[in-house]
Scaffold this active site. Sequence first.
Site, PDB file in Angstrom:
ATOM      1  N   HIS A  85      -6.067  -7.598  23.114  1.00  0.00           N
ATOM      2  CA  HIS A  85      -6.016  -9.040  23.384  1.00  0.00           C
ATOM      3  C   HIS A  85      -5.543  -9.312  24.803  1.00  0.00           C
ATOM      4  O   HIS A  85      -5.280  -8.386  25.573  1.00  0.00           O
ATOM      5  CB  HIS A  85      -5.157  -9.770  22.342  1.00  0.00           C
ATOM      6  CG  HIS A  85      -3.708  -9.396  22.325  1.00  0.00           C
ATOM      7  ND1 HIS A  85      -2.808  -9.817  23.272  1.00  0.00           N
ATOM      8  CD2 HIS A  85      -2.998  -8.643  21.445  1.00  0.00           C
ATOM      9  CE1 HIS A  85      -1.599  -9.349  22.981  1.00  0.00           C
ATOM     10  NE2 HIS A  85      -1.688  -8.627  21.883  1.00  0.00           N
ATOM     11  N   CYS A  92       0.057  -3.970  20.027  1.00  0.00           N
ATOM     12  CA  CYS A  92      -1.322  -4.081  20.491  1.00  0.00           C
ATOM     13  C   CYS A  92      -1.463  -3.531  21.902  1.00  0.00           C
ATOM     14  O   CYS A  92      -0.487  -3.162  22.541  1.00  0.00           O
ATOM     15  CB  CYS A  92      -1.749  -5.550  20.494  1.00  0.00           C
ATOM     16  SG  CYS A  92      -1.704  -6.322  18.864  1.00  0.00           S
TER      17      CYS A  92
END
Length: 179
Positions: free
Chosen positions: A143, A155
């Site tokens: 992301h 992430c």
Amino acid sequence: MKAAPKTSLHLVATRIPGRSPAVGRLQVGSLILPCAIGSAGVRRDKREGDHASPAGSWRLLYGFFRADRRAPRSSALPMRATRPGDGWCDDPASALYNRQVAAPFARSFETLWRDDRLYDIVIVLDYNIHPRRKSRGSAIFLHCARDGLDPTEGCIALRPRDFRRLLPRLSTQTILTIR
């Protein structure tokens, strides 16, 4: 005439030795981009809430984007616009753990429609999807990064301009290796 087979793109996210555990680089062939990783670095034994990015190789599955903001360039990945009620279950006790859900939702979930722009573009990795193991980590995405490439919860995050530049090259054949 037979179509040429799709070649797979290989991305490698690596923690930079000697730096904060969350400072990394994403290598795509000869292109090297700065990235953020989990604040606890990279771990082979990923657990829910440990703030580590999972070590291993993960296929890119599909993505989401905020249509009310700057739309991403085209991609060979299946992409769909998020809606205000979209979420991702992060509650290991739920039957929908590590799955997309719709609000209102009775269990804990990550909101995909965010004001902070982190999920203006978000790609779902096949980490802990098939098979899904309870408490082994959820919502592991590629992301957009915060300003300054601040650490993630696990992430891999890229600066928005770098992500937009990379997105047209990504497909379901793309593999992201985290090490």
